[in-house]
Design a protein around this motif. Structure first.
Motif, PDB file in Angstrom:
ATOM      1  N   THR A   1      19.297   6.580 -13.980  1.00  0.00           N
ATOM      2  CA  THR A   1      18.204   7.388 -14.070  1.00  0.00           C
ATOM      3  C   THR A   1      18.139   9.153 -13.465  1.00  0.00           C
ATOM      4  O   THR A   1      17.282   9.830 -13.577  1.00  0.00           O
ATOM      5  CB  THR A   1      16.928   6.789 -13.366  1.00  0.00           C
ATOM      6  N   ALA A   2      19.430   9.230 -12.764  1.00  0.00           N
ATOM      7  CA  ALA A   2      19.637  10.552 -12.210  1.00  0.00           C
ATOM      8  C   ALA A   2      18.854  10.428 -10.891  1.00  0.00           C
ATOM      9  O   ALA A   2      18.931  11.458 -10.024  1.00  0.00           O
ATOM     10  CB  ALA A   2      19.532  11.515 -12.960  1.00  0.00           C
ATOM     11  N   MET A   3      18.171   9.583 -10.473  1.00  0.00           N
ATOM     12  CA  MET A   3      17.338   9.515  -9.336  1.00  0.00           C
ATOM     13  C   MET A   3      18.343   9.228  -7.784  1.00  0.00           C
ATOM     14  O   MET A   3      19.349   8.655  -8.260  1.00  0.00           O
ATOM     15  CB  MET A   3      16.269   8.544  -9.258  1.00  0.00           C
ATOM     16  N   PRO A   4      17.766   9.757  -7.038  1.00  0.00           N
ATOM     17  CA  PRO A   4      18.736   9.655  -5.633  1.00  0.00           C
ATOM     18  C   PRO A   4      18.662   8.412  -5.176  1.00  0.00           C
ATOM     19  O   PRO A   4      17.934   7.552  -5.449  1.00  0.00           O
ATOM     20  CB  PRO A   4      18.283  10.456  -4.752  1.00  0.00           C
ATOM     21  N   VAL A   5      19.990   7.654  -4.435  1.00  0.00           N
ATOM     22  CA  VAL A   5      19.956   6.541  -3.920  1.00  0.00           C
ATOM     23  C   VAL A   5      19.884   6.845  -2.289  1.00  0.00           C
ATOM     24  O   VAL A   5      20.681   7.520  -1.848  1.00  0.00           O
ATOM     25  CB  VAL A   5      21.032   5.794  -4.526  1.00  0.00           C
ATOM     26  N   SER A   6      19.226   5.778  -1.597  1.00  0.00           N
ATOM     27  CA  SER A   6      19.311   5.667  -0.229  1.00  0.00           C
ATOM     28  C   SER A   6      19.663   4.384   0.306  1.00  0.00           C
ATOM     29  O   SER A   6      19.113   3.382  -0.266  1.00  0.00           O
ATOM     30  CB  SER A   6      18.132   6.032   0.465  1.00  0.00           C
ATOM     31  N   ILE A   7      20.695   4.161   1.080  1.00  0.00           N
ATOM     32  CA  ILE A   7      21.305   2.853   1.182  1.00  0.00           C
ATOM     33  C   ILE A   7      21.178   2.781   2.701  1.00  0.00           C
ATOM     34  O   ILE A   7      21.458   3.433   3.559  1.00  0.00           O
ATOM     35  CB  ILE A   7      22.636   2.782   1.139  1.00  0.00           C
ATOM     36  N   GLY A   8      20.489   1.809   3.157  1.00  0.00           N
ATOM     37  CA  GLY A   8      19.741   1.445   4.564  1.00  0.00           C
ATOM     38  C   GLY A   8      20.983   0.719   5.310  1.00  0.00           C
ATOM     39  O   GLY A   8      21.839   0.309   4.891  1.00  0.00           O
ATOM     40  N   GLU A   9      20.620   0.628   6.731  1.00  0.00           N
ATOM     41  CA  GLU A   9      21.625   0.106   7.710  1.00  0.00           C
ATOM     42  C   GLU A   9      22.129  -1.438   7.386  1.00  0.00           C
ATOM     43  O   GLU A   9      22.863  -1.959   7.856  1.00  0.00           O
ATOM     44  CB  GLU A   9      20.992   0.385   8.966  1.00  0.00           C
ATOM     45  N   MET A  10      20.903  -1.996   6.855  1.00  0.00           N
ATOM     46  CA  MET A  10      21.238  -3.479   6.431  1.00  0.00           C
ATOM     47  C   MET A  10      21.840  -3.935   5.256  1.00  0.00           C
ATOM     48  O   MET A  10      21.727  -5.056   4.776  1.00  0.00           O
ATOM     49  CB  MET A  10      19.960  -4.363   6.769  1.00  0.00           C
ATOM     50  N   ALA A  11      22.433  -2.876   4.713  1.00  0.00           N
ATOM     51  CA  ALA A  11      23.013  -3.016   3.200  1.00  0.00           C
ATOM     52  C   ALA A  11      24.571  -3.444   3.268  1.00  0.00           C
ATOM     53  O   ALA A  11      25.255  -2.423   3.809  1.00  0.00           O
ATOM     54  CB  ALA A  11      22.913  -1.957   2.374  1.00  0.00           C
ATOM     55  N   SER A  12      24.836  -4.338   2.729  1.00  0.00           N
ATOM     56  CA  SER A  12      26.468  -4.694   2.806  1.00  0.00           C
ATOM     57  C   SER A  12      26.882  -5.217   1.436  1.00  0.00           C
ATOM     58  O   SER A  12      26.149  -6.086   0.902  1.00  0.00           O
ATOM     59  CB  SER A  12      26.626  -5.565   4.034  1.00  0.00           C
TER      60      SER A  12
ATOM     61  N   GLU B   1       0.825  -1.357   0.051  1.00  0.00           N
ATOM     62  CA  GLU B   1      -0.070   0.120  -0.081  1.00  0.00           C
ATOM     63  C   GLU B   1       0.909   1.327  -0.041  1.00  0.00           C
ATOM     64  O   GLU B   1       1.786   1.555   1.005  1.00  0.00           O
ATOM     65  CB  GLU B   1      -0.773  -0.007   1.077  1.00  0.00           C
ATOM     66  N   SER B   2       0.743   2.144  -0.870  1.00  0.00           N
ATOM     67  CA  SER B   2       1.522   3.314  -0.924  1.00  0.00           C
ATOM     68  C   SER B   2       1.394   4.154   0.163  1.00  0.00           C
ATOM     69  O   SER B   2       2.632   4.963   0.393  1.00  0.00           O
ATOM     70  CB  SER B   2       0.979   4.104  -2.536  1.00  0.00           C
ATOM     71  N   MET B   3       0.325   4.295   0.843  1.00  0.00           N
ATOM     72  CA  MET B   3       0.293   5.065   1.991  1.00  0.00           C
ATOM     73  C   MET B   3       1.095   4.567   3.299  1.00  0.00           C
ATOM     74  O   MET B   3       0.939   5.480   4.126  1.00  0.00           O
ATOM     75  CB  MET B   3      -1.416   5.138   2.345  1.00  0.00           C
ATOM     76  N   SER B   4       1.476   3.454   3.168  1.00  0.00           N
ATOM     77  CA  SER B   4       1.996   2.812   4.500  1.00  0.00           C
ATOM     78  C   SER B   4       3.448   2.922   4.121  1.00  0.00           C
ATOM     79  O   SER B   4       4.207   3.197   3.142  1.00  0.00           O
ATOM     80  CB  SER B   4       1.684   1.376   4.420  1.00  0.00           C
ATOM     81  N   PRO B   5       4.064   3.034   5.514  1.00  0.00           N
ATOM     82  CA  PRO B   5       5.663   3.007   5.649  1.00  0.00           C
ATOM     83  C   PRO B   5       6.445   1.923   4.913  1.00  0.00           C
ATOM     84  O   PRO B   5       5.999   0.964   5.057  1.00  0.00           O
ATOM     85  CB  PRO B   5       5.629   3.344   6.935  1.00  0.00           C
ATOM     86  N   TYR B   6       7.543   2.263   4.916  1.00  0.00           N
ATOM     87  CA  TYR B   6       8.744   1.220   4.551  1.00  0.00           C
ATOM     88  C   TYR B   6       9.346   0.673   5.796  1.00  0.00           C
ATOM     89  O   TYR B   6       9.627   1.438   6.889  1.00  0.00           O
ATOM     90  CB  TYR B   6       9.585   1.761   3.327  1.00  0.00           C
ATOM     91  N   SER B   7      10.171  -0.552   5.781  1.00  0.00           N
ATOM     92  CA  SER B   7      10.823  -1.163   6.834  1.00  0.00           C
ATOM     93  C   SER B   7      12.358  -1.387   6.067  1.00  0.00           C
ATOM     94  O   SER B   7      12.317  -1.433   4.849  1.00  0.00           O
ATOM     95  CB  SER B   7      10.346  -2.101   7.585  1.00  0.00           C
ATOM     96  N   GLN B   8      13.398  -1.480   7.116  1.00  0.00           N
ATOM     97  CA  GLN B   8      14.499  -2.075   6.512  1.00  0.00           C
ATOM     98  C   GLN B   8      14.893  -3.221   6.560  1.00  0.00           C
ATOM     99  O   GLN B   8      14.121  -3.812   7.191  1.00  0.00           O
ATOM    100  CB  GLN B   8      15.829  -1.423   7.200  1.00  0.00           C
ATOM    101  N   ALA B   9      15.536  -3.951   5.611  1.00  0.00           N
ATOM    102  CA  ALA B   9      15.814  -5.478   5.482  1.00  0.00           C
ATOM    103  C   ALA B   9      17.336  -5.681   4.808  1.00  0.00           C
ATOM    104  O   ALA B   9      17.748  -4.677   4.387  1.00  0.00           O
ATOM    105  CB  ALA B   9      14.711  -5.964   4.815  1.00  0.00           C
ATOM    106  N   GLU B  10      17.575  -6.810   5.139  1.00  0.00           N
ATOM    107  CA  GLU B  10      19.053  -7.184   4.649  1.00  0.00           C
ATOM    108  C   GLU B  10      19.119  -7.056   3.117  1.00  0.00           C
ATOM    109  O   GLU B  10      18.084  -7.810   2.338  1.00  0.00           O
ATOM    110  CB  GLU B  10      19.424  -8.344   5.114  1.00  0.00           C
ATOM    111  N   VAL B  11      20.285  -6.583   2.400  1.00  0.00           N
ATOM    112  CA  VAL B  11      20.572  -6.736   1.107  1.00  0.00           C
ATOM    113  C   VAL B  11      21.729  -6.807   1.085  1.00  0.00           C
ATOM    114  O   VAL B  11      22.397  -6.193   1.723  1.00  0.00           O
ATOM    115  CB  VAL B  11      20.137  -5.595   0.299  1.00  0.00           C
ATOM    116  N   ASN B  12      22.285  -7.916   0.232  1.00  0.00           N
ATOM    117  CA  ASN B  12      23.751  -8.091   0.219  1.00  0.00           C
ATOM    118  C   ASN B  12      24.092  -8.533  -1.237  1.00  0.00           C
ATOM    119  O   ASN B  12      23.475  -9.243  -2.048  1.00  0.00           O
ATOM    120  CB  ASN B  12      23.998  -9.345   1.113  1.00  0.00           C
ATOM    121  N   LYS B  13      25.279  -8.109  -1.492  1.00  0.00           N
ATOM    122  CA  LYS B  13      25.908  -8.279  -2.970  1.00  0.00           C
ATOM    123  C   LYS B  13      25.076  -7.610  -3.799  1.00  0.00           C
ATOM    124  O   LYS B  13      24.999  -8.460  -4.998  1.00  0.00           O
ATOM    125  CB  LYS B  13      26.273  -9.844  -2.864  1.00  0.00           C
ATOM    126  N   LEU B  14      24.493  -6.798  -3.718  1.00  0.00           N
ATOM    127  CA  LEU B  14      23.693  -6.070  -4.866  1.00  0.00           C
ATOM    128  C   LEU B  14      24.663  -5.410  -5.984  1.00  0.00           C
ATOM    129  O   LEU B  14      25.393  -4.670  -5.579  1.00  0.00           O
ATOM    130  CB  LEU B  14      22.593  -4.955  -4.384  1.00  0.00           C
TER     131      LEU B  14
END
Length: 450
Positions: free
Chosen positions: A416-427, A397-410
């Motif tokens: 696109t020139a769009m900004p990038v936000s890298i969360g705490e669980m990205a490695s 649902e677009s109205m709802s908030p996001y949470s953080q999750a693990e991402v590894n070796k992406l």
């Protein structure tokens, strides 16, 4: 020697079927239902509009209900060709009310094998509703549908999408009666040039019961959209009666319809449930549906596909490949990656609206590659962040908030020139970007800004 004999038997059976096949001309639904239960024929129906109520009268329908015979027409025969070009079946949704079927009873059912259907249109009319049924289900193996068009209506309430729930969930605030388009449960089903135009709360095309080798080419799914501001302006009706209470919380933690968003009034354009082996979508389009291609928990091949004005465009799981696909983030995010070992090549259309959108994509999982390109080299005016190490919002649902999750070796290539936000669980990620990195809270990530 045994193998040779088997081959000879199969050849003899094939030619026997060809020799015994009949070329049959029909001009009524009664005849269509008759030959639907037979095998080895080529049936050509006279073009025209056929009212289902002329075949299934109220009295006949009530008698069927007593016998618990809930399908309108069942194609139980095999090895048939149905030439239905120019044939339109007018399906009065009131028939469902007469039948009183259990939930999830489908209306036209294909259970036979190796049939080909060409050119049929089914159009829902009237004010009846369905308790969760589907206009057409393909359950038999190795059936082919070409240029089939479904105009779907007959759900309750219509006009809100999933704002108030989807069915049996405890959080549902308004009880739904859904009516979907085309369901595939049979192995080796192939659909070419098929369309579902939905004016109903339900899926357009969807796959259940783990079929193998299902193939879609040049298929089209379309719904309608409506702003949440328009919903909030109502002074009566089901939304008003529950004080606009939603089943999903918004970004302020409240369970209420929030202004500024756009909602699709149907469910997903193309949807899979469970693990379906070898599913392919080629040159398919979803417009104004909730999800364009919602293929979670499933391996899929998606090639040259397009989304237009969806709440969320592509939602993919493990081992999915997307090649030369395109979509916009006009009313909601373009991509949710919720799995590992995906390979995505996606063009970002520059279409924009005044509706609230909170991200371009979100990515979690391991060993994923995502390449984002700007269509025609055009940059969006509204900057939408690429969220690395974030989940989709609750229920998408677009109205709802996001949470953080693990991402590894992406490996992300952002053109696109769009900004990038890298969360705490990205490695251990490699980010090549021509957009600025607005946040980098992860560890051991390599940032290559261009």
């Amino acid at each position: 020697m045994k193998i040779i004999l088997k081959v000879m038997v199969l050849i003899m059976l094939f030619f026997s079927n060809v020799i015994n096949a009949k070329d049959i001309k029909i001009n009524s639904l009664k005849e269509l239902a008759k030959y639907a239960a037979e095998s080895g024929n080529t049936i050509t129906m006279k073009p025209g509009v056929y009212k289902l109520t002329d075949y299934l009268t109220k009295d006949i329908t009530k008698a069927r209900s007593i016998r618990k015979e809930y399908q309108y027409i069942t194609f139980s025969g095999s090895n048939n060709v149905f030439n239905l070009d120019g044939v339109e079946i007018e399906l009065d949704t009131e028939i469902r009310t007469w039948l009183k079927p259990p939930i999830h009873s489908d209306e036209v059912l294909v259970t036979g094998l190796h049939n080909t259907f060409i050119g049929l249109t089914i159009r829902c009319v009237g004010n009846g509703t369905s308790p969760g049924g589907t206009v057409l289900q393909v359950a038999g193996k190795s059936n082919v549908l070409r240029d089939i068009t479904l105009h779907v209506a007959g759900s309750y309430p219509y006009g809100y999408g999933d704002l108030f729930g989807k069915g049996k969930q405890k959080e549902t605030t308004v009880k739904h009666r859904k009516h979907s388009g085309l369901l595939v449960t049979g192995d080796e089903t192939k659909l070419y040039g098929c369309k579902v135009l939905s004016r109903s709360f339900g899926h357009c095309f969807f796959i259940q019961q783990h079929p193998k080798n299902v193939y879609f080419e040049n298929c089209y799914a379309e719904g309608e959209v409506r702003s949440t501001d328009e919903v909030l302006a109502e002074t009566s009706g089901p939304a008003f009666d529950v004080n606009f209470k939603t089943w999903t919380q918004n970004r302020d933690g409240e369970y209420v319809v929030t202004p500024g968003y756009m909602k699709s009034l149907c469910e997903d354009g193309f949807r899979t449930y469970g693990t379906c082996e070898n599913i392919t979508f080629k040159n398919c389009t979803a417009k104004n549906t909730r999800g364009g291609f919602e293929l979670r928990f499933n391996k899929a091949h998606v090639e040259n596909c397009t989304t237009i004005g969806t709440e969320r465009a592509y939602w993919i799981g493990d081992n999915t490949t997307m090649i030369n696909c395109k979509g916009d983030a006009n009313y909601g995010p373009l991509l949710f990656v919720e799995g590992s070992n995906v390979n995505v090549e996606l063009m970002v259309d520059s279409a924009e609206s005044d509706r609230k959108v909170h991200s371009l994509i979100t990515v979690l999982g391991t060993d994923n590659k995502v390449v984002l390109k700007a269509a025609d080299g055009k940059k969006r005016t509204q900057e939408l962040p690429i969220l690395v190490g974030y989940t989709p919002p609750m229920h998408g649902e677009s109205m709802s908030p996001y949470s953080q999750a693990e991402v590894n070796k992406l490996h992300l290539i952002n053109q696109t020139a769009m900004p990038v936000s890298i969360g705490e669980m990205a490695s251990n990620c490699t980010i090549e970007t021509n957009g600025k990195v607005i946040e980098n809270k992860g560890q051991n990530n390599q940032i290559l800004e261009k």
